[in-house]
Motif scaffolding. Structure first.
Motif, short mmCIF file in Angstrom:
data_model
loop_
_atom_site.label_atom_id
_atom_site.label_comp_id
_atom_site.label_asym_id
_atom_site.label_seq_id
_atom_site.Cartn_x
_atom_site.Cartn_y
_atom_site.Cartn_z
N ALA A 12 -74.81 51.64 -18.49
CA ALA A 12 -75.38 52.76 -17.73
C ALA A 12 -76.64 53.31 -18.39
O ALA A 12 -77.59 53.71 -17.70
CB ALA A 12 -74.34 53.87 -17.56
N ALA A 13 -76.67 53.30 -19.74
CA ALA A 13 -77.84 53.85 -20.43
C ALA A 13 -79.11 53.06 -20.13
O ALA A 13 -80.21 53.61 -20.14
CB ALA A 13 -77.59 53.88 -21.94
N GLN A 14 -78.98 51.74 -19.84
CA GLN A 14 -80.15 50.91 -19.55
C GLN A 14 -80.76 51.25 -18.19
O GLN A 14 -81.90 50.89 -17.91
CB GLN A 14 -79.76 49.43 -19.56
N ALA A 15 -79.99 51.93 -17.35
CA ALA A 15 -80.47 52.24 -16.01
C ALA A 15 -81.63 53.23 -16.02
O ALA A 15 -82.50 53.18 -15.15
CB ALA A 15 -79.32 52.79 -15.16
N ALA A 16 -81.64 54.13 -17.00
CA ALA A 16 -82.64 55.20 -17.01
C ALA A 16 -84.06 54.65 -17.03
O ALA A 16 -84.90 55.04 -16.21
CB ALA A 16 -82.40 56.11 -18.22
N ASP A 17 -84.35 53.71 -17.96
CA ASP A 17 -85.71 53.17 -18.08
C ASP A 17 -86.11 52.41 -16.82
O ASP A 17 -87.24 52.53 -16.34
CB ASP A 17 -85.81 52.25 -19.30
N VAL A 18 -85.17 51.61 -16.29
CA VAL A 18 -85.48 50.81 -15.10
C VAL A 18 -85.77 51.70 -13.90
O VAL A 18 -86.74 51.50 -13.16
CB VAL A 18 -84.31 49.85 -14.79
N LEU A 19 -84.94 52.73 -13.68
CA LEU A 19 -85.13 53.61 -12.53
C LEU A 19 -86.39 54.45 -12.68
O LEU A 19 -87.09 54.72 -11.69
CB LEU A 19 -83.90 54.51 -12.36
N GLN A 20 -86.69 54.89 -13.90
CA GLN A 20 -87.92 55.66 -14.10
C GLN A 20 -89.16 54.80 -13.85
O GLN A 20 -90.14 55.26 -13.27
CB GLN A 20 -87.96 56.23 -15.53
N ILE A 33 -85.07 48.97 -8.53
CA ILE A 33 -84.15 50.06 -8.19
C ILE A 33 -82.72 49.56 -8.22
O ILE A 33 -81.83 50.20 -8.81
CB ILE A 33 -84.50 50.65 -6.81
N TYR A 34 -82.48 48.39 -7.62
CA TYR A 34 -81.11 47.91 -7.54
C TYR A 34 -80.63 47.26 -8.83
O TYR A 34 -79.42 47.16 -9.06
CB TYR A 34 -80.94 46.99 -6.33
N ILE A 35 -81.55 46.86 -9.70
CA ILE A 35 -81.14 46.48 -11.05
C ILE A 35 -80.60 47.72 -11.77
O ILE A 35 -79.56 47.68 -12.42
CB ILE A 35 -82.32 45.86 -11.83
N GLY A 36 -81.34 48.84 -11.62
CA GLY A 36 -80.86 50.10 -12.20
C GLY A 36 -79.53 50.52 -11.62
O GLY A 36 -78.62 50.95 -12.35
N GLU A 37 -79.39 50.42 -10.29
CA GLU A 37 -78.13 50.78 -9.64
C GLU A 37 -76.98 49.92 -10.16
O GLU A 37 -75.85 50.39 -10.32
CB GLU A 37 -78.26 50.61 -8.12
N THR A 38 -77.24 48.64 -10.42
CA THR A 38 -76.20 47.74 -10.92
C THR A 38 -75.81 48.09 -12.34
O THR A 38 -74.64 48.04 -12.71
CB THR A 38 -76.67 46.27 -10.83
N TYR A 39 -76.80 48.47 -13.17
CA TYR A 39 -76.47 48.94 -14.52
C TYR A 39 -75.53 50.14 -14.46
O TYR A 39 -74.66 50.31 -15.32
CB TYR A 39 -77.75 49.33 -15.26
#
Length: 698
Positions: free
Chosen positions: A284-292, A271-277
């Motif tokens: 920011a686009a890389q956050a979608a896959d990580v958060l999902q 979650i916080y890897i996504g938040e950091t992206y």
């Protein structure tokens, strides 16, 4: 007699041999008779939960001791089987009156309620039971258990968002661990204190605790503790906005938690890897896959807290992608989950995030209500949330014209920001990083010392600059207040209608999408560029401002000026809208006359279209923005027609919504095809233009 003596000796040897064999068998059997220490069994169960659970459940229920049930509780806790865990710990409590075992049972019961049921209040009541039983223990294992109980108190109050009450419990746990010389307990206490002090922006204290925790974890070869330290460092670097280092440490924690099969911690790290992206537009686009992925894992684990945090991250992503409706849904869902679990820190964080989104959408009353809900607990929250709260509260107060309250919140936000800048932290965190990668040398320490001096100087300069900026801001606020009071009457008519930019204008259109007769009108001068060259931009803006001031508020829903084009949203039937278009065009022409050469008639073009006829609902900002392409195309086509009094009044009509693909990258070509096929028609000064007119375009 000699025979009898030999016979007796043989019998004795045989008996001793049988006893030794029996002792060996007992040592190999599970159970309380010759079992290993409880703490070691619990540690083994934490690492091999499924194996231990299957083994104990295969035994007859009546043969299990209180210790066996406690070990089974630990295994079920790791497997996230909450009902089975509660049943096991309840059986343990019925089988023993030993204070140490009962205290252990209440501690495990608190963890089940806190981790699996997310009921922190009940968890604290179980910890209080454990504390009563173990707080006066004199033996090493009892004091070690009491240290664990104190740490769990700290974590529970942290979940409730009460940092001031959590820190003393963590400090008592550390003190007890040091008194009993228990390095493993000291390691846990220092990690907990590092986490709590980081939340309060006390980087100096956090550095001391995490640095000593690093040494202990390395000495004890505790991979889980090293993963936790990497995670805390990642969170620390996030707070000082060093996102590259934050991602490095969070990825390290992710790998370690995956190898250790700590599924809940792995999900939390994702979650916080996504938040950091999300903090950097380039990633920011890389956050979608990580958060999902994190959301999917959290739902599989039935972990409502992690589900809520992942939804909150997806809400931030949707907000960055300019999808306010989707963002609002994510934030609302997260807020509901946090309310159900009464987890104050995340409840406050999601409330502030949702309020910030509503503020951008100009839903000021809803945003204010959300902040009022969390105001009573805001003083117990971490420092970073206090800063966000006061910053947003200042903006809302300024919007209402409550300048004294806005100043008060702004002052508090500034004070919190000063505290963050005043911490000499960045190099200290780098030193921990050097320890983790084990590459520190004397030369590096010298370079680090020089870097520390540079960082200190930069921070001092930043603090001075921030103080000067704040002083200037306060002075400008006072001047702005005086100006605002003088201008408020002049702006009263235009301000409610005039949007500050195109996106804000589109958001107002979305708010009125339920109106079936909502008509969009555009007005522009044919020779606006020539007017700017001849008289300057201010003269043209003066005429535009005068035009907007004369608009009747009961007719106009919203307005905006974009690229010298005046855009109006009118709620009126087609016949009335056509008459209003003609009236407004003549009115604008009259205002432009003083800026033209004598005897010259102001050239004007206007486009009118009914939104419900050309767009399918829900209206997206990208689709509304594409309507500007319609103006430029229609303008080009209208230039081939004669004008009445140098004025061309256009009407774009569609046989049905969705005839044109407004989300396409080739909107102009789609419009041309639709006009050529007859599904969209264009009229100029009440005359329908032939579909073949588009064939004359270059």
């Amino acid at each position: 007699m000699l025979h009898n003596t030999r016979y007796t000796a043989v019998k004795t040897i045989t008996a001793v041999t049988m006893l030794l064999r029996l002792a060996l068998v007992l040592l190999l059997l599970p159970g309380s008779v010759a079992a290993e220490p409880l703490v070691q069994r619990l540690t083994h169960a934490a690492s091999n939960a499924e194996q231990v659970s299957n083994h104990l459940l295969s035994q007859p229920t009546d043969s299990l001791s209180a210790e066996d049930w406690l070990v089974l509780t630990e295994a079920q806790l790791r497997l996230r089987n909450k009902d089975a865990a509660i049943d096991a710990v309840s059986r343990a409590l019925t089988l023993t009156q030993d204070s140490y075992l009962r205290a252990h049972a209440y501690l495990l019961k608190a963890q089940v309620y806190g981790i699996l049921y997310r009921d922190t209040v009940i968890a604290i009541t179980q910890l209080e039971q454990a504390e009563q039983l173990i707080q006066h223990a004199e033996d090493a294992q009892g004091r070690d258990l009491y240290s664990d109980v104190l740490q769990n108190f700290a974590q529970a109050y942290n979940q409730l968002g009460n940092i001031p009450q959590a820190i003393p419990y963590a400090e008592r746990s550390l003190q007890l661990a040091q008194q009993t010389q228990q390095p493993a307990a000291e390691l846990k206490a220092r990690i907990t204190l590092g986490r709590l002090t980081l939340q309060n922006n006390a980087y100096g204290e956090a550095y001391q605790h995490l640095n000593q925790a690093l040494a202990l974890a390395t000495e004890l070869q505790d991979d889980e503790a090293l993963a936790s330290i990497h995670f805390r460092l990642g969170m620390a670097y996030r707070k000082i906005e060093d996102h590259k280092q934050a991602l490095h440490h969070l990825q390290q924690a992710r790998q370690r938690y995956h190898a250790l099969q700590r599924h809940s911690s792995y999900t939390y790290t994702l979650i916080y890897i996504g938040e950091t992206y999300l903090e950097d537009s380039s990633t920011a686009a890389q956050a979608a896959d990580v958060l999902q992925e994190a959301l999917t894992l959290a739902r599989q684990q039935d972990d409502l807290l992690r589900v809520g945090i992942a939804l909150q991250g997806l809400g931030r992503l949707a907000e960055l992608q300019q999808q306010p409706e989707q963002a609002q849904q994510y934030f609302s869902d997260a807020l509901q989950l946090f309310r159900q679990q009464n987890i104050q820190t995340y409840l406050q964080e999601s409330s502030i995030a949702l309020a910030g989104l509503l503020f951008k959408q100009q839903q000021f009353s809803r945003a204010t209500a959300l902040l009022q809900d969390i105001a009573p607990q805001i003083e117990q929250t971490p420092a970073y949330l206090k800063f966000r709260y006061n910053e947003l509260a200042a903006q809302l107060a300024a919007q209402r014209g409550d300048w004294p309250l806005a100043y008060q919140h702004m002052q508090q936000a500034g004070s919190l920001r000063f505290e963050q800048f005043s911490e000499q932290n960045k190099l200290q965190l780098n030193m921990i990083n050097n320890g983790l990668v084990q590459v520190a040398t004397k030369v590096q320490h010298q370079a680090a010392l020089q870097q520390l001096q540079q960082v200190v100087q930069q921070q001092r300069a930043a603090i001075v600059a921030l103080q000067v900026t704040l002083a200037l801001l306060l002075l400008s606020t006072a001047v702005l207040l005086l100006w605002y009071r003088r201008r408020v009457k002049q702006r009263a008519k235009v301000q409610p209608l005039l949007s500050p930019g195109w996106n804000s204008f589109c958001q107002r259109l979305q708010q009125h999408s339920n109106k079936t007769n909502l008509t969009l009108m555009a007005f522009a001068g044919n020779n606006s560029q020539q007017l700017k060259l001849q008289f300057g931009e201010q003269r043209l803006h003066l005429a535009t401002h005068s035009f907007l001031q004369q608009l009747a508020p009961e007719q106009i829903v919203a307005s905006c000026v974009q690229d010298d084009v005046i855009w109006l949203a009118v709620n009126a039937p087609q016949a009335e809208a056509a008459v209003l278009q003609q009236q407004l065009a003549r009115q604008l022409q009259q205002l432009l006359l003083p800026h033209l050469a004598k005897g010259t008639i102001a050239g004007l073009i206007s486009l009118r279209l009914t939104l419900a006829q050309v767009l399918e609902k829900p209206w997206q900002i990208s689709e509304l923005s594409a309507l500007r392409e319609a103006l430029w195309l229609c303008w080009s086509l209208a230039n081939t027609q004669d004008a009445v009094d140098n004025c061309r009044l256009l009407w774009l009509d569609s046989s049905q919504p969705g005839t044109c693909e407004w989300r396409s990258n080739m909107v102009r070509q789609d419009l041309i095809n639709a006009i050529r096929l007859g599904s969209i028609s264009l009229s100029c000064n009440s005359l329908v233009l032939p579909a073949t007119i588009v064939d004359h375009l270059n």
